[in-house]
Structure formats: structure tokens, C-alpha cells
Write an enzyme that holds these catalytic residues in place. Structure first.
Site: not given
Ligand code: PBG
Length: 322
Positions: A193, A203, A246, A272
Site C-alpha cells: 500500500k 479521505r 494499492k 477513489s
Molecule cells: C484506510 C484506508 C484508506 C483507503 C482504504 N483504506 C485511506 C488511506 O490510507 O488514507 C483508501 C481507499 C481509496 O482511496 O479508495 N487506511
């Protein structure tokens, strides 16, 4: 000419016969943002077509998605209260725990419920772990993540997906699940990630932007590929049943590498920002949304994904884009 590649492109039927990758609705996972309250639905301005919903509306949305053939969901909670240690993440009456119970009660085994395990939506500082003197502490966070995962399993979650990027969290969660007799609940680890601007709209949606600093001390540096291999192998050693890469589009090389080096199923998160860029370009007529979505989803499977989390799932199936 002996080799004429065009011979196998001559008509639709032969193209279908030789196609290497395809998008099967049963391999798509639809994300949902669940909030407290009743009979409410809020549009997420930076993610057209995606809403934050209360549990009653979640049941309605999931039921109509199931009719389209979407059988897997991943849940993100939007609690009304936040605190420094993210109590809402592991409360037995937390928003995700309540949503899981409602979904399992209504749909039972016909629906696979995956839960995102993280603290950032529940902490007032917006970081994915416990903070002390401006640092996100690793080991004290593990215990809270493990508690969160167990509370999701107790509510009936079919699978837990830790997204926090603390070191050692897969092992900590596996041990806690096993101790609580949830030996059959799989872990889908957000293994590679990256620290990415592509999470911006999420967010907004979840109100989880860090209140100070950034996530660079725990999420991966986009410059690194070999490190993704180490993260992935480490998570598999710790007991990850499914690994994840991701974001997706800018990380196709990582998706390919992950599928080459590992022999566990691979999930790809089409995040997203990737969704919203397509929506914005389609809205002004720069691209054909259906063809773009088809091409994007197909490319993940071609690169080696076994399953994809995507906000496009509902529309892609409903509009016959895939
Ligand atoms: C929580 C989380 C996030 C996403 C999935 N789980 C946000 C982040 O790490 O800031 C992002 C998913 C997306 O952008 O669709 N940690």
C-alpha cells in the site's frame, strides 16, 4: 508473411475465443461507506455516484447490487465520534460492527462481507495508529488492530482486511483471531500500500485525512518496487491469505510482480482518485466512460489480479460495460 496476428482479430467470435483476460462480476468487490443514524444518504462530492449511507440504506444498496451479481462488499465506517485511540474501531457497537451484523442477518451466506481494519477513520488525529510526540507508534497499535479485527469477526465478518501498514499486523491479527476461535476467518492484507495522492477523495468521504504530517512513515514510498516484494513475502509469512496492491493504475508493474512472485490470491484496489478521475473526464465528455472502465478493469486482470475492489463495480455491471 507466416505470422499474421490479424488472423485472430478478424471477428468478434474469434476474438472472444483467444481473449486472455476477462472481467467476471463475481471477482469485483464493491466498497461501502457506512455512517451512523437512520434513513440518511449523503452524496460524496468528490466521488460522483458514491454515497455515505446509514445501515438501512446500506441494506437497500447491497440488495440491489446482489441482483446485479455483486456478491462481495468491503465496509468502511464513518463514526460520529473520534478520539486519540480510535475507540470506535473496536467497539462492539461500532458502526462497522453494527453494519456487519445487519448484513449477515439479512443476507447470510449469499453475501461475503469484508471489513477494512484500520484506525484512521476513528482517530481524531486521522493517523492509522496510536500517536505519541508526533510519531505513529507501531507496536502499541498492533494490539488495537487485533482487537478491531476480532470485533469484526465477532459481528460476523467473513474476512478482515488490514490497511494500516503497521509492521507485524498480519501476525498480530492472525494470532488474535485464532485465540478467539476465528481460525477460519481469512486475512486480506493490504500488503503493498503506497503513500498516494490517489486516496484524496476517500479521505473526503471518510473524513480521515491526517490532521498533521502525512502517512510517509508507514505507507510505502512510490519509488520502490523491490520493497513491495518484501512487504508481500513478509505478509504471506505472517499468514496473509490474500495479498493486495494499492493503488492500481500507477502500480501495474507491482501488480504484475506480485502475481509472479507469490502463489496466494491477489487483490487490486482501484482507489477513489482513480475512480474520480474517470468520472470527471467522462462528465466533460473527454472519454467514453464505459469503454474506459472496461479497459481499466480488464487491465488489472491481465496484469495478474484475481479480484478487484472498485467503486465502478455497480455501474460497470448495470450498464453492461464489462
Ligand atoms: C484506510 C484506508 C484508506 C483507503 C482504504 N483504506 C485511506 C488511506 O490510507 O488514507 C483508501 C481507499 C481509496 O482511496 O479508495 N487506511
Amino acid at each position: 508473411m507466416i505470422y499474421r496476428p490479424r488472423r485472430l482479430r478478424g471477428n468478434r467470435i474469434v476474438r472472444n475465443l483467444v481473449a486472455e483476460a476477462s472481467v467476471d462480476p463475481s471477482r469485483l468487490i464493491m466498497p461501502h461507506f457506512v455512517m451512523e443514524g437512520e434513513n440518511r444518504r449523503e452524496e460524496i462530492s468528490s466521488m460522483p455516484g458514491i454515497d455515505r449511507v446509514t445501515i438501512d440504506n446500506l441494506l437497500i444498496d447491497v440488495e440491489s447490487d446482489m441482483k446485479l451479481g455483486i456478491e462481495s462488499v468491503i465496509l468502511f465506517g464513518i463514526p460520529s465520534d473520534k478520539d486519540p485511540v480510535g475507540t470506535g474501531a473496536y467497539a462492539c457497537d461500532g458502526i462497522v460492527q453494527c453494519a456487519v451484523r445487519a448484513l449477515k442477518e439479512r443476507f447470510g451466506c449469499d453475501l461475503l462481507v469484508i471489513t477494512d481494519v484500520c484506525l484512521c477513520e476513528y482517530t481524531d488525529h486521522g493517523h492509522c495508529g496510536v500517536v505519541k510526540n508526533g510519531n505513529v507508534l507501531n507496536d502499541p497499535t498492533l494490539e488495537l488492530l487485533a482487537k478491531t479485527a476480532v470485533s469484526h469477526a465477532e459481528a460476523g465478518a467473513d474476512m478482515v482486511a488490514p490497511s494500516d501498514m503497521m509492521d507485524g499486523r498480519v501476525a498480530a491479527i492472525r494470532e488474535a483471531l485464532d485465540d478467539a476461535s476465528f481460525t477460519d476467518v481469512p486475512i486480506m492484507a493490504y500488503s503493498a500500500k503506497y503513500c498516494s495522492a490517489f486516496y484524496g477523495p476517500f479521505r473526503d468521504a471518510a473524513g480521515s485525512a491526517p490532521q498533521f504530517g502525512d502517512r510517509k512513515t508507514y505507507q510505502m514510498d512510490p519509488r520502490n518496487g523491490k520493497e513491495a516484494e518484501r512487504e508481500i513475502m513478509g505478509d504471506i509469512d505472517e499468514g496473509a491469505d490474500i495479498i493486495m496492491v494499492k493503488p492500481a493504475l500507477s502500480y501495474m508493474d507491482i501488480i504484475y510482480r506480485a502475481s509472479e512472485i507469490s502463489n496466494v490470491p491477489l487483490c487490486v484496489y482501484n482507489v477513489s482518485g482513480e475512480y474520480s478521475m474517470v468520472k470527471a473526464a467522462a462528465a466533460v465528455g473527454y472519454v467514453d466512460e464505459g469503454r474506459i472502465v472496461n479497459e481499466i478493469l480488464t487491465s488489472f486482470f491481465r496484469a495478474g489480479a484475481d479480484m478487484v475492489i472498485t467503486y465502478h463495480a455497480r455501474e460497470a455491471i448495470r450498464n453492461n460495460w464489462i
